[in-house]
Write an enzyme that holds these catalytic residues in place. Structure first.
Site, PDB file in Angstrom:
ATOM      1  N   ASP A  82      51.760  48.017  45.785  1.00 18.41           N
ATOM      2  CA  ASP A  82      50.989  49.243  45.606  1.00 18.41           C
ATOM      3  C   ASP A  82      49.975  49.469  46.721  1.00 18.41           C
ATOM      4  OD1 ASP A  82      49.797  46.917  44.506  1.00 18.41           O
ATOM      5  OD2 ASP A  82      48.398  48.104  43.330  1.00 18.41           O
ATOM      6  N   GLU A 140      48.934  45.669  41.665  1.00 17.98           N
ATOM      7  CA  GLU A 140      47.929  44.603  41.846  1.00 17.98           C
ATOM      8  C   GLU A 140      46.521  45.166  41.851  1.00 17.98           C
ATOM      9  OE1 GLU A 140      45.012  42.145  43.373  1.00 17.98           O
ATOM     10  OE2 GLU A 140      45.740  43.775  44.642  1.00 17.98           O
ATOM     11  N   GLU A 141      46.377  46.408  42.301  1.00 17.55           N
ATOM     12  CA  GLU A 141      45.046  46.979  42.510  1.00 17.55           C
ATOM     13  C   GLU A 141      44.427  47.586  41.253  1.00 17.55           C
ATOM     14  OE1 GLU A 141      43.331  46.663  45.113  1.00 17.55           O
ATOM     15  OE2 GLU A 141      44.690  46.252  46.774  1.00 17.55           O
ATOM     16  N   ARG A 181      43.034  27.006  50.801  1.00 19.27           N
ATOM     17  CA  ARG A 181      41.926  26.387  50.077  1.00 19.27           C
ATOM     18  C   ARG A 181      42.455  25.799  48.773  1.00 19.27           C
ATOM     19  NH1 ARG A 181      36.385  26.388  49.863  1.00 19.27           N
ATOM     20  NH2 ARG A 181      35.539  25.840  47.810  1.00 19.27           N
ATOM     21  N   HIS A 367      40.659  47.499  52.497  1.00 18.64           N
ATOM     22  CA  HIS A 367      40.044  48.553  51.684  1.00 18.64           C
ATOM     23  C   HIS A 367      39.173  49.489  52.529  1.00 18.64           C
ATOM     24  CE1 HIS A 367      40.751  46.759  47.429  1.00 18.64           C
ATOM     25  NE2 HIS A 367      41.552  46.159  48.309  1.00 18.64           N
TER      26      HIS A 367
END
Length: 396
Positions: A82, A140-141, A181, A367
């Protein structure tokens, strides 16, 4: 195998750039990725892979089986599809053709890379054992997150992945480098919506009013003490408010104020306790000042945790593929990501793909309306993920 994967990634690099540019020029918002899903399905079918379509409405799942299909050797690979409601400011040939919608978070890169993985592993399927499950995910957003919906529809079953891998563009990491990480990596995300009500009127007669602007201001300041005085010191948390609407004028106090914000942390127990305290404090302040507060919390994504042993394995394989100088360590990141839903169910690793190129001015963050990537990252993204998947199928 390593040389074969690198060779194929290099061979397909130009095609991956064109795939990414097509996706970038035709973005679709969360849970509306119908043309994107159709394009992905067509690409997979052209390779010789028939996907399962319509998972969580616009999602797809595809399977690549090696020489031996073994239910104990299944690796899941995820890409999100998306875009964001942002008007693109880049002047490039592949600029978004949809006004107000843009791939400003790199999901076009993720999808193109996973299509590259499909091409590479389909060619090499007689050279590895086990099954690779490709997950092309919508939404996802936007809450509740496409990952949660795909899990509910069985994406982690039949066959069930032993591990899940996902990658995300990183405009702060130079192209050609990868970041990892172990353990806690990204934050849970909850949305806060408050409506503070009082009694409005003429600003020159405050004694006749119950000022919701003043009440709301007290609430916002007071809520920060929950982070500073009640949060466990070792638990990262962020509470921010980005919208405060008091629709009065210079001499008119409104009847109500609306506030919107976000709460993020990396501890589920503290997450629940923090939200409980916020509601109680806000409602109490409003009542004490003669007003009321309607406090709504939209429960968002959980925090994302990278399985330590899996991440160490994957990082070591990335070093072998990329070279030690091109694998970096990541700091905690308080952004949210719905890949976290997978990480709460199955051993998972979510890593970052460097896309920055300062010499070419490719430095904008995700973004933002000027976000773009150094497209050589696509060769790395497809090749490395293919290598990691094949190596993980060999893991004990």
């Amino acid at each position: 195998m390593l040389d074969s994967i690198k060779s194929l990634a290099r061979q397909y690099a130009a095609d991956l750039v064109q795939t990414r540019r097509h996706l970038h020029a035709h973005p679709e918002l969360s849970f509306h990725e119908r043309n994107t899903a159709r394009f992905v399905a067509d690409q997979l079918k052209a390779i010789g892979i028939t996907p399962q379509e319509g998972v969580a409405d616009t999602g797809l799942v595809a399977i690549i089986e090696g020489r031996i299909s073994d239910s104990s050797r299944v690796v899941g690979l995820r890409a999100d599809m998306d875009a964001l409601p942002i008007h693109e400011a880049n002047d490039v040939p592949y600029k978004s053709t949809v006004d107000g919608v843009m791939h400003a978070c790199g999901h076009d890169v993720h999808t193109a890379s996973l299509l590259g993985v499909a091409r590479i592993l389909h060619v090499l399927r007689d050279q590895f054992d086990g099954t690779v499950k490709l997950v092309f995910q919508p939404g996802e957003e936007k809450a509740p997150g496409g990952a949660s919906l795909m899990i509910k529809e069985g994406v982690l079953e039949n066959p069930a992945p032993v591990s899940m891998l996902g990658q995300h563009v990183a405009p702060n990491i130079p192209v050609g480098k990868i970041g990892f990480r172990e353990g806690m990596y990204m934050a849970s995300t909850d949305e806060i919506y408050m409506t503070v009500r009082g009694k409005g009127g003429h600003a020159a007669m405050p004694d006749n009013l119950v000022d919701p602007v003043l009440i709301a201001s007290h609430i916002i300041v007071a809520l920060q003490q929950i982070i500073s005085r009640n949060r466990p010191p070792a638990s990262p948390s962020v509470l921010s408010f980005g919208r405060f609407i008091a629709d009065g004028v210079t001499n008119v106090i409104p009847n109500e104020v609306t506030i919107q914000g976000t709460f993020r942390c990396m501890n589920e127990e503290w997450r629940a306790e923090g939200k409980r305290r916020m509601v109680k404090l806000a409602e109490g302040i409003a009542e004490a000042m003669g007003g009321s507060c309607e406090f709504e919390i939209v429960h968002g994504y959980p925090f994302l945790k990278n399985h330590p042993e899996l991440t160490r394995r994957v990082r070591a394989q990335a070093v072998e593929y990329m070279g030690p100088e091109n694998v970096v360590d990541l700091d905690l990141w308080m952004a949210g990501e719905d890949f976290a839903f997978y990480s709460q169910v199955v051993d998972s690793c979510f890593y970052r793909l460097g896309t920055r190129n300062e010499e070419r001015g490719i430095i904008s963050g995700v973004h933002t309306p000027t976000f773009d990537i150094d497209e050589s990252a696509l060769e790395t993204g497809a090749g490395l993920m293919s290598w990691l998947a094949v190596q993980e199928l060999k893991a004990p």
